[in-house]
Scaffold this motif. Sequence first.
Motif, PDB file in Angstrom:
ATOM      1  N   GLN A   1       0.755   1.060  -4.875  1.00 10.40           N
ATOM      2  CA  GLN A   1       0.704   2.130  -3.872  1.00 10.40           C
ATOM      3  C   GLN A   1       0.523   3.493  -4.537  1.00 10.40           C
ATOM      4  O   GLN A   1       1.278   4.446  -4.297  1.00 10.40           O
ATOM      5  CB  GLN A   1       1.964   2.110  -3.015  1.00 10.40           C
TER       6      GLN A   1
ATOM      7  N   CYS B   1       1.155   6.915  -2.425  1.00  8.23           N
ATOM      8  CA  CYS B   1       0.457   6.938  -1.142  1.00  8.23           C
ATOM      9  C   CYS B   1       0.742   5.628  -0.420  1.00  8.23           C
ATOM     10  O   CYS B   1       0.659   4.549  -1.019  1.00  8.23           O
ATOM     11  CB  CYS B   1      -1.051   7.128  -1.351  1.00  8.23           C
ATOM     12  N   ASN B   2       1.088   5.722   0.848  1.00  5.28           N
ATOM     13  CA  ASN B   2       1.364   4.530   1.655  1.00  5.28           C
ATOM     14  C   ASN B   2       0.043   3.938   2.129  1.00  5.28           C
ATOM     15  O   ASN B   2      -0.589   4.455   3.050  1.00  5.28           O
ATOM     16  CB  ASN B   2       2.250   4.897   2.843  1.00  5.28           C
ATOM     17  N   LEU B   3      -0.397   2.852   1.469  1.00  2.69           N
ATOM     18  CA  LEU B   3      -1.707   2.266   1.732  1.00  2.69           C
ATOM     19  C   LEU B   3      -1.584   1.116   2.730  1.00  2.69           C
ATOM     20  O   LEU B   3      -0.746   0.232   2.569  1.00  2.69           O
ATOM     21  CB  LEU B   3      -2.331   1.763   0.428  1.00  2.69           C
TER      22      LEU B   3
ATOM     23  N   GLU C   1       4.497  14.181  -4.437  1.00  6.64           N
ATOM     24  CA  GLU C   1       4.152  12.770  -4.673  1.00  6.64           C
ATOM     25  C   GLU C   1       3.563  12.562  -6.070  1.00  6.64           C
ATOM     26  O   GLU C   1       2.682  11.747  -6.264  1.00  6.64           O
ATOM     27  CB  GLU C   1       3.120  12.304  -3.627  1.00  6.64           C
TER      28      GLU C   1
ATOM     29  N   SER D   1      -3.825  16.784   3.855  1.00 10.55           N
ATOM     30  CA  SER D   1      -3.861  15.327   3.879  1.00 10.55           C
ATOM     31  C   SER D   1      -5.310  14.893   3.726  1.00 10.55           C
ATOM     32  O   SER D   1      -6.174  15.354   4.463  1.00 10.55           O
ATOM     33  CB  SER D   1      -3.293  14.776   5.196  1.00 10.55           C
TER      34      SER D   1
ATOM     35  N   GLN E   1      -7.792   5.088   4.331  1.00  7.15           N
ATOM     36  CA  GLN E   1      -6.457   5.485   3.886  1.00  7.15           C
ATOM     37  C   GLN E   1      -6.243   6.982   4.085  1.00  7.15           C
ATOM     38  O   GLN E   1      -7.163   7.780   3.944  1.00  7.15           O
ATOM     39  CB  GLN E   1      -6.252   5.124   2.406  1.00  7.15           C
TER      40      GLN E   1
ATOM     41  N   CYS F   1      -3.767   9.899   2.650  1.00  5.48           N
ATOM     42  CA  CYS F   1      -2.783  10.275   1.631  1.00  5.48           C
ATOM     43  C   CYS F   1      -2.499  11.767   1.712  1.00  5.48           C
ATOM     44  O   CYS F   1      -3.386  12.556   2.042  1.00  5.48           O
ATOM     45  CB  CYS F   1      -3.291   9.912   0.232  1.00  5.48           C
TER      46      CYS F   1
ATOM     47  N   LEU G   1      -2.303   6.589  -5.814  1.00  2.00           N
ATOM     48  CA  LEU G   1      -3.608   7.236  -5.724  1.00  2.00           C
ATOM     49  C   LEU G   1      -3.822   8.070  -6.983  1.00  2.00           C
ATOM     50  O   LEU G   1      -2.996   8.917  -7.330  1.00  2.00           O
ATOM     51  CB  LEU G   1      -3.670   8.129  -4.475  1.00  2.00           C
TER      52      LEU G   1
END
Length: 445
Positions: A75, A153-155, A122, A216, A165, A167, A77
């Motif tokens: 998870q 990143c929540n994929l 992040e 984002s 996606q 992010c 990026l």
Amino acid sequence: LRKQHFSTKKTSFPLLQSADTINCSQPTAESLLQALRESVFNKTEVRPVINPRTPTKIHLGFILYAVLDVDEKAQILDTFIWLQFVRDWTIEGLSWDPVECGIDRITLPRKKLWRPDIVINEFDNQAPNTYYLYLYNNGKAEDRLPVHLISSCNLDIYTFPFDIQNCTYTFGSYKHTIRDVQILFSEPVEATLKKSLQYMETKGEWQLTDMIARKSIVLKRRPTLYVVNLLIPSYCLITVDLFSFLLPPQKMDRSAFKMTLILGYTVFLLLMNDLLPVTGDTIPLINVFFSLCLALMVASLLETIVVTNILCGSSDYPPLPNWVKVLFLHYLARLVCLPENTKATISCSLEKEISQIRYPEKGIKSPLNHDEQELKELRNIHKDVLTIRQQVDKHFSTDQNSEEWIHLGEVIDRFLFALYVIFLTVSFFTILIFWLYWYSFDKKS
């Protein structure tokens, strides 16, 4: 982030008790540098404000230069961005006359001035060292630096390889609160997106499509590689398995052909396993597709074994139960558009015709005068005829049971063939819809 609250009784910047300008002895950069060295340099412990209650406003911008990698399993990026602290980070009380000093901007080492400790929440930042920033005559500083950003990143990979996606980059101060440092963005999100698309240098698997809200970023995967290497070969193999139902099981060894296909499909999945994403959150739809393909191939092999066994050993099986006849030979046969078994009907009619034949019974008297030897021979012939009749009745009964079992195998074979056709049709249109949606999204963006 660690929040550190400061007391309002802070010591002011020692230099900036007034707004006096810096005096230069000559209109040269060396003269200005000497004046800054005497009054400003190496005083980086506190924020450059006269009143500690005054927040320092940072106008921040960035350009996304490259999307280096997206790790679905971890998870993560991996991107390369260019951060800009643009001309609104002010050292209060610092100014000079550009005419007197000869220049209105000077390049200085970063370590000589106070700098905001801006981080991305992040983050796992890895950036090359850059040593200089700009200082203007009105006390404003401008800094730019490249950042190799490895961020969480929540994929969501459920629709892989047609996934999109979202992010987020969250900018904030590591040490100061909003009371001390306020971060503002120097330009609209649309301008940042336009610049990022203009300067984007990588043309790999991922494509930048949009930026929304507060920085984002929306990334879209290019699915062509996976469609060509995964979906099309899988679809071709299962289509070949579908057409294998046209092989007559009585004359061809269909099971050996299907076992070869299953072996080839298993090797194909093992070779292409590195292309599939691995994550514990959701199962991608493409994995479900591959599992269903393999399950259908195995089911077709088992069905072929059952049908072959029925065709080869149906004469030894007991009669079909009534519920099997009703469920499979009546309703399911109509559902798969398979006509009723006419051979069994013909055999039944023949059996009825044979049963209607009348044989002379024992004790019948012939009108002719025969001696005892002839009568004995007639009785023996009568016994042989009765034995032949019993064997013929048994033969017709066995043929009817065999035909019913063979018809059951044909119904099962046709039913699995129909399931194959339905699955291939639904999966084909599902993939087509996802792909068309992907391209329509690409066109809109």
